[in-house]
Design a protein around this motif. Structure first.
Motif, PDB file in Angstrom:
ATOM      1  N   SER A 120       0.807  -1.301  -0.116  1.00 22.18           N
ATOM      2  CA  SER A 120      -0.054  -0.141  -0.038  1.00 22.18           C
ATOM      3  C   SER A 120       0.744   1.326   0.085  1.00 22.18           C
ATOM      4  N   LEU A 121       1.956   1.308   0.875  1.00 20.75           N
ATOM      5  CA  LEU A 121       2.798   2.353   0.899  1.00 20.75           C
ATOM      6  C   LEU A 121       3.325   2.731  -0.469  1.00 20.75           C
ATOM      7  N   GLN A 122       3.743   1.419  -0.990  1.00 21.32           N
ATOM      8  CA  GLN A 122       4.592   1.556  -2.389  1.00 21.32           C
ATOM      9  C   GLN A 122       3.624   2.077  -3.327  1.00 21.32           C
ATOM     10  N   MET A 123       2.574   1.608  -3.651  1.00 21.05           N
ATOM     11  CA  MET A 123       1.510   2.288  -4.345  1.00 21.05           C
ATOM     12  C   MET A 123       1.112   3.560  -4.411  1.00 21.05           C
ATOM     13  N   ASN A 124       0.867   4.024  -2.730  1.00 21.08           N
ATOM     14  CA  ASN A 124       0.561   5.181  -2.641  1.00 21.08           C
ATOM     15  C   ASN A 124       1.065   6.384  -2.206  1.00 21.08           C
ATOM     16  N   GLY A 125       2.504   6.133  -1.985  1.00 23.72           N
ATOM     17  CA  GLY A 125       3.398   6.989  -1.474  1.00 23.72           C
ATOM     18  C   GLY A 125       2.965   7.168   0.198  1.00 23.72           C
ATOM     19  N   THR A 126       3.579   8.396   0.780  1.00 24.16           N
ATOM     20  CA  THR A 126       3.267   8.596   2.053  1.00 24.16           C
ATOM     21  C   THR A 126       1.757   8.621   2.343  1.00 24.16           C
ATOM     22  N   MET A 127       1.496   7.967   3.554  1.00 30.25           N
ATOM     23  CA  MET A 127       0.230   7.920   3.839  1.00 30.25           C
ATOM     24  C   MET A 127      -0.108   8.067   5.177  1.00 30.25           C
ATOM     25  N   ARG A 128      -1.331   8.337   5.738  1.00 26.68           N
ATOM     26  CA  ARG A 128      -1.759   8.573   7.233  1.00 26.68           C
ATOM     27  C   ARG A 128      -2.248   7.249   7.631  1.00 26.68           C
ATOM     28  N   TYR A 129      -2.377   7.126   8.824  1.00 28.49           N
ATOM     29  CA  TYR A 129      -2.850   5.748   9.392  1.00 28.49           C
ATOM     30  C   TYR A 129      -4.370   5.439   8.951  1.00 28.49           C
ATOM     31  N   LYS A 130      -5.146   6.374   8.975  1.00 29.08           N
ATOM     32  CA  LYS A 130      -6.566   6.154   8.406  1.00 29.08           C
ATOM     33  C   LYS A 130      -6.446   5.676   6.867  1.00 29.08           C
ATOM     34  N   GLU A 131      -5.686   6.386   6.128  1.00 32.00           N
ATOM     35  CA  GLU A 131      -5.584   6.016   4.776  1.00 32.00           C
ATOM     36  C   GLU A 131      -5.113   4.667   4.589  1.00 32.00           C
ATOM     37  N   LEU A 132      -4.203   4.113   5.417  1.00 35.08           N
ATOM     38  CA  LEU A 132      -3.759   2.933   5.330  1.00 35.08           C
ATOM     39  C   LEU A 132      -4.821   1.991   5.645  1.00 35.08           C
ATOM     40  N   MET A 133      -5.678   2.033   6.746  1.00 36.10           N
ATOM     41  CA  MET A 133      -6.794   1.306   7.271  1.00 36.10           C
ATOM     42  C   MET A 133      -7.663   1.171   6.089  1.00 36.10           C
ATOM     43  N   GLY A 134      -8.059   2.143   5.277  1.00 32.70           N
ATOM     44  CA  GLY A 134      -8.930   2.121   4.199  1.00 32.70           C
ATOM     45  C   GLY A 134      -8.273   1.181   2.976  1.00 32.70           C
ATOM     46  N   THR A 135      -7.047   1.083   2.791  1.00 26.97           N
ATOM     47  CA  THR A 135      -6.436   0.443   1.686  1.00 26.97           C
ATOM     48  C   THR A 135      -6.607  -1.190   2.227  1.00 26.97           C
ATOM     49  N   ILE A 136      -6.668  -1.469   3.419  1.00 24.01           N
ATOM     50  CA  ILE A 136      -6.847  -2.741   3.861  1.00 24.01           C
ATOM     51  C   ILE A 136      -7.993  -3.068   4.775  1.00 24.01           C
ATOM     52  N   PRO A 137      -9.121  -3.176   4.055  1.00 25.21           N
ATOM     53  CA  PRO A 137     -10.473  -3.094   5.124  1.00 25.21           C
ATOM     54  C   PRO A 137     -10.705  -4.099   6.068  1.00 25.21           C
ATOM     55  N   ASP A 138      -9.989  -5.175   6.094  1.00 24.33           N
ATOM     56  CA  ASP A 138     -10.360  -6.208   6.963  1.00 24.33           C
ATOM     57  C   ASP A 138      -9.272  -6.341   8.025  1.00 24.33           C
ATOM     58  N   ILE A 139      -8.313  -5.350   8.158  1.00 22.30           N
ATOM     59  CA  ILE A 139      -7.384  -5.230   9.045  1.00 22.30           C
ATOM     60  C   ILE A 139      -7.815  -4.610  10.455  1.00 22.30           C
ATOM     61  N   SER A 140      -7.758  -4.810  11.618  1.00 19.89           N
ATOM     62  CA  SER A 140      -8.087  -4.281  12.843  1.00 19.89           C
ATOM     63  C   SER A 140      -7.337  -3.175  13.149  1.00 19.89           C
ATOM     64  N   HIS A 141      -7.869  -2.190  14.101  1.00 17.47           N
ATOM     65  CA  HIS A 141      -7.021  -1.046  14.387  1.00 17.47           C
ATOM     66  C   HIS A 141      -5.647  -1.736  15.198  1.00 17.47           C
ATOM     67  N   LYS A 142      -5.780  -2.481  16.003  1.00 18.13           N
ATOM     68  CA  LYS A 142      -4.548  -3.313  17.066  1.00 18.13           C
ATOM     69  C   LYS A 142      -3.665  -3.959  16.038  1.00 18.13           C
ATOM     70  N   MET A 143      -3.920  -4.437  14.962  1.00 22.31           N
ATOM     71  CA  MET A 143      -3.098  -5.415  14.164  1.00 22.31           C
ATOM     72  C   MET A 143      -2.438  -4.236  13.250  1.00 22.31           C
ATOM     73  N   LEU A 144      -3.092  -3.035  12.759  1.00 19.88           N
ATOM     74  CA  LEU A 144      -2.488  -2.338  11.785  1.00 19.88           C
ATOM     75  C   LEU A 144      -1.220  -1.528  12.773  1.00 19.88           C
ATOM     76  N   SER A 145      -1.993  -1.155  13.917  1.00 19.22           N
ATOM     77  CA  SER A 145      -0.946  -0.305  14.775  1.00 19.22           C
ATOM     78  C   SER A 145       0.664  -1.230  15.048  1.00 19.22           C
ATOM     79  N   ASN A 146       0.102  -2.492  15.591  1.00 20.06           N
ATOM     80  CA  ASN A 146       1.200  -3.329  15.763  1.00 20.06           C
ATOM     81  C   ASN A 146       2.182  -3.746  14.876  1.00 20.06           C
ATOM     82  N   THR A 147       1.569  -3.717  13.503  1.00 26.59           N
ATOM     83  CA  THR A 147       2.295  -4.089  12.381  1.00 26.59           C
ATOM     84  C   THR A 147       3.321  -2.767  12.033  1.00 26.59           C
ATOM     85  N   LEU A 148       2.527  -1.566  12.045  1.00 20.06           N
ATOM     86  CA  LEU A 148       3.404  -0.583  11.831  1.00 20.06           C
ATOM     87  C   LEU A 148       4.428  -0.452  12.644  1.00 20.06           C
ATOM     88  N   LYS A 149       4.413  -0.488  13.786  1.00 21.10           N
ATOM     89  CA  LYS A 149       5.383  -0.288  14.763  1.00 21.10           C
ATOM     90  C   LYS A 149       6.324  -1.179  14.661  1.00 21.10           C
TER      91      LYS A 149
END
Length: 115
Positions: free
Chosen positions: A31-60
């Motif tokens: 998603s970052l490769q295709m879209n460049g710099t992204m905010r948290y909510k934008e990333l969340m929108g590109t992967i609709p089935d990821i939970s907030h906790k998993m996105l946060s943990n994976t980003l860290k």
């Protein structure tokens, strides 16, 4: 070419590939490769089935592994942006090869699973 050491803890496969082979890391990197710099909510929108906790943990974890960078802007509310690092960009051709392979073989593999 360097000889592959399969002994833990010096094995590159276990230490590097194992950290990226979870369900979400490659999707976030892509998603970052295709879209460049992204905010948290934008990333969340590109992967609709990821939970907030998993996105946060994976980003860290991706940030700890130097594959992405996180920039916090001193605003209220704080604005945070994520982008691929040079190391993350170096990884993307290999990720693209995996994406291409998956696109070619997806139906064949999923049909075999249903037998």
């Amino acid at each position: 070419m360097r000889e592959l050491d399969l002994q833990y803890p010096t094995c590159p496969i276990r230490n590097i590939l194992g950290r990226m082979s979870d369900k979400w890391s490659l999707l976030i990197l892509r998603s970052l490769q295709m879209n460049g710099t992204m905010r948290y909510k934008e990333l969340m929108g590109t992967i609709p089935d990821i939970s907030h906790k998993m996105l946060s943990n994976t980003l860290k974890r991706l940030e700890e592994d130097c594959l992405i960078s996180r920039k916090v802007y001193p605003e209220v509310p704080p604005r945070v942006e994520y982008t691929l690092t040079p190391i993350g960009n170096d990884l993307m051709p290999a990720v693209q090869m995996m994406v291409d392979w998956a696109l070619v073989h997806f139906e064949e593999i999923t049909q075999q699973q249903s037998l």
